[in-house]
Design an enzyme around this catalytic site. Structure first.
Site, PDB file in Angstrom:
ATOM      1  N   TYR A  74      -1.785  -1.171  10.062  1.00  0.00           N
ATOM      2  CA  TYR A  74      -1.701  -1.571   8.642  1.00  0.00           C
ATOM      3  C   TYR A  74      -0.490  -1.077   7.787  1.00  0.00           C
ATOM      4  O   TYR A  74       0.054  -1.796   7.083  1.00  0.00           O
ATOM      5  CB  TYR A  74      -3.249  -0.595   8.115  1.00  0.00           C
ATOM      6  CG  TYR A  74      -3.426  -0.931   6.578  1.00  0.00           C
ATOM      7  CD1 TYR A  74      -4.027  -2.139   6.276  1.00  0.00           C
ATOM      8  CD2 TYR A  74      -3.128  -0.072   5.686  1.00  0.00           C
ATOM      9  CE1 TYR A  74      -4.420  -2.228   4.927  1.00  0.00           C
ATOM     10  CE2 TYR A  74      -3.035  -0.224   4.478  1.00  0.00           C
ATOM     11  CZ  TYR A  74      -3.930  -1.376   3.975  1.00  0.00           C
ATOM     12  OH  TYR A  74      -3.849  -1.644   2.494  1.00  0.00           O
TER      13      TYR A  74
ATOM     14  N   SER B 205       0.929  -1.241   0.116  1.00  0.00           N
ATOM     15  CA  SER B 205      -0.192   0.054  -0.036  1.00  0.00           C
ATOM     16  C   SER B 205       0.921   1.200   0.267  1.00  0.00           C
ATOM     17  O   SER B 205       2.071   1.219   0.587  1.00  0.00           O
ATOM     18  CB  SER B 205      -0.841  -0.027   1.263  1.00  0.00           C
ATOM     19  OG  SER B 205      -1.469   1.238   1.254  1.00  0.00           O
TER      20      SER B 205
END
Length: 255
Positions: free
Chosen positions: A161, A146
């Site tokens: 995350y 990401s």
């Protein structure tokens, strides 16, 4: 040169979400002639998707329900897929969870939940599949990271995350070194804002406008944008690309 067998399978994790990157990727690869092995925590949805792909693209497809954070279960699930499909040449690690909890409110259970699925899960599946790729002498591994890993957040999800997705980039680079001599390339994709449910549900038009303000293009990303990048990195002709993180982010990281 490490050539692909005439018939080959791509394993896609986290494939069952109706609006997810995994499902779009599985359909895209099936359209390119790959047989498809699906892994997802939702076993029923996984089996239904396998039937849908087989009917629509005419390729062999199978789905097995598994929690990717469970190493023993992953090994058994891949064994089941391999029993009924052509040799595994491709792996796409998509399975992951979001985590919008602010750091100062973060509890240990949430930290470990995210790391177990987003990072340990990638390791468990890749470790098992790499063994088969080594025997076959060729392989392509692509894992979804990401832009959050590179920017320290700034998306829907926060610290655990970002940490887990940064770990995916580190794992990708280390595996590229170790598996390269066996004819296996290992790359990552760092998506920017993509209209999937991991962003906290379907994006409103107002939220899309907010996100686009940080981009160099005039729209948020789609699952097809990521599926196309995966298909490129999994292709036989992409064998000279490894250890790379491909940003598919509308220019967000550069911006």
């Amino acid at each position: 040169m490490h050539t692909f067998p005439a018939e080959r399978t791509a394993v896609v994790t986290g494939a069952a979400s109706p609006r997810g990157i995994g499902r779009a990727t599985a359909h895209r690869l099936a359209g390119a002639g790959w047989s498809i092995g699906l892994l997802d925590v939702d076993g029923d949805a996984c089996a239904e998707l396998a039937e849908e792909i087989s009917r629509g693209s005419g390729v062999a497809a199978a789905g097995v329900g598994v929690d990717v954070s469970d190493a023993a279960a992953v090994r058994a699930a891949v064994d089941r897929l391999e029993a009924g499909l052509p040799p595994v040449v491709g792996l796409v690690n998509v399975a992951g969870v979001s985590s919008p909890t602010p750091y100062l409110e973060l509890e240990d259970d949430e930290w470990h939940r995210v790391l177990r699925i987003n990072l340990d899960g990638v390791h468990h599946v890749t470790s098992r599949v790499a063994q088969s790729m080594v025997r076959g002498g060729v392989g392509r591994v692509v894992s979804i990271s990401s832009v959050s890993a590179q920017r320290g957040g700034g998306t829907f999800s926060k610290t655990p995350y970002s940490v887990s997705k940064a770990g995916v980039i580190g794992l990708t680079r280390a595996l590229a070194r170790e598996l390269g001599p066996h004819g296996i390339t290992v790359n990552a994709i760092a998506p920017g804002p993509i209209d999937t449910d991991i962003m906290g549900g379907r994006l409103s038009e107002e939220r899309k406008v907010e996100l686009v303000a940080d981009l160099l293009v005039d729209r948020v990303g789609t699952t097809e944008d990521i599926a196309g990048a995966v298909s490129f990195l999994l292709a036989e002709e992409s064998g000279f690309i490894t250890g790379h993180t491909l940003n598919v982010d509308g220019g967000l990281y550069m911006h």
